[in-house]
Design an enzyme around this catalytic site. Structure first.
Site, short mmCIF file in Angstrom:
data_model
loop_
_atom_site.label_atom_id
_atom_site.label_comp_id
_atom_site.label_asym_id
_atom_site.label_seq_id
_atom_site.Cartn_x
_atom_site.Cartn_y
_atom_site.Cartn_z
NE ARG A 4 -3.49 2.72 0.60
CZ ARG A 4 -3.05 3.96 0.57
NH1 ARG A 4 -1.80 4.23 0.24
NH2 ARG A 4 -3.87 4.97 0.85
CE LYS A 5 5.73 0.90 -3.44
NZ LYS A 5 4.89 -0.13 -4.08
#
Ligand code: 5IU
Length: 261
Positions: free
Chosen positions: A93-94
């Protein structure tokens, strides 16, 4: 005794986060340090790859927000396949916002990432508040976090000072941050787990500045633990044969590194 001579299983003893122990033990038991980057856009394709390639991998890496027909049923199916084939799920997801925002993004919204992803990742750029926010949601669910220390793309801005500060930030959360997305091992502490994307049989790149290293370079020369492979497997004529080949290359590089100490 150097860190590189230790088995994954040996290193599990040094981990505070239970999910880190679980991952390291699973890797030695199953004899795989391969993560599949399942960058596909349909639920059916994602399930098909998890079913077919699940037996070869330690981790299934997802980008859940590129799925065009997402339903909560998809993540339930992925969890079932993770149990069946013994792999963990890593949602790439960063996260990159302030603590209060990432808390909502992790726990709620359409995807409810914390409910099904064993691992997720975050940029250290916003400072430790981002980890505090994710910790509030993920720690009690026995989840783990990876920090992005170093990207594979050409021209990224993560210089050595940034990487060192990222490492220092991780050290403040030893029961939740389990390691890093990185191209190189970063420390002599045995509990950190290093995951490397940008891996392909032949070094090179793509037209959008991705840069590739070989499994041997990542694991043996640069001292990382898990190779993350996407198109190297998914774009092959026979993804299963290709996954088995990457699995072997990654494992051989690990055994060679341990021998070399
Ligand atoms: N990914 C990278 N590089 C990075 C990080 C993540 O390639 O530095 I952080 C992701 C992007 C993609 C996968 O989901 O890993 C690599 O896919 P390919 O093996 O198809 O290049």
């Amino acid at each position: 005794m150097t860190v590189s001579s230790l088995s994954y299983q040996d290193r599990a003893d040094y981990c505070q986060a239970p999910i880190a122990k679980q991952l390291l033990q699973l890797m030695d038991e199953k004899k795989t340090n391969l993560a599949l980057s399942a960058d596909v856009t349909s639920a059916q394709q994602l399930i098909a790859y998890a079913e077919q390639l699940g037996p070869e991998i330690c981790l299934l890496k997802t980008h859940i927000d590129i799925i065009e027909d997402f339903t909560a049923g998809l993540t339930q199916t992925l969890r079932r396949l993770a149990e069946k084939h013994h792999f963990l799920i890593f949602e790439d997801r960063k996260f990159a916002d302030i603590g209060n925002t990432v808390k909502h993004q992790y726990e709620g919204g359409l995807y409810r990432i914390a409910d099904w992803a064993d691992l997720t990742n975050a940029h250290s750029l916003p400072g430790p508040g981002i980890i505090h926010g994710l910790y509030e949601v993920g720690r009690k669910k026995n989840r783990g976090l990876l920090l992005l220390a170093e990207m594979s793309s050409a021209g990224h801005l993560m210089d050595s000072a940034y990487i060192q500060k990222t490492l220092a930030m991780a050290e403040q959360f030893p029961d939740f941050v389990i390691g890093f997305i990185t191209q190189h091992a970063l420390s002599t502490h045995p509990h950190w787990i290093y995951l490397t994307p940008g891996v392909k049989r032949d070094a090179g790149g793509d037209s959008l500045l991705q840069q590739y290293v070989t499994p041997e370079k990542a694991i043996y020369e640069q001292g990382t633990d898990i190779i993350i492979v996407g198109r190297g497997i998914l774009a092959a004529k026979d993804p299963l044969t290709e996954a088995k080949s990457y699995r072997q290359q990654g494992w051989d590089a690990y055994l060679k590194r341990r021998k070399a100490g």
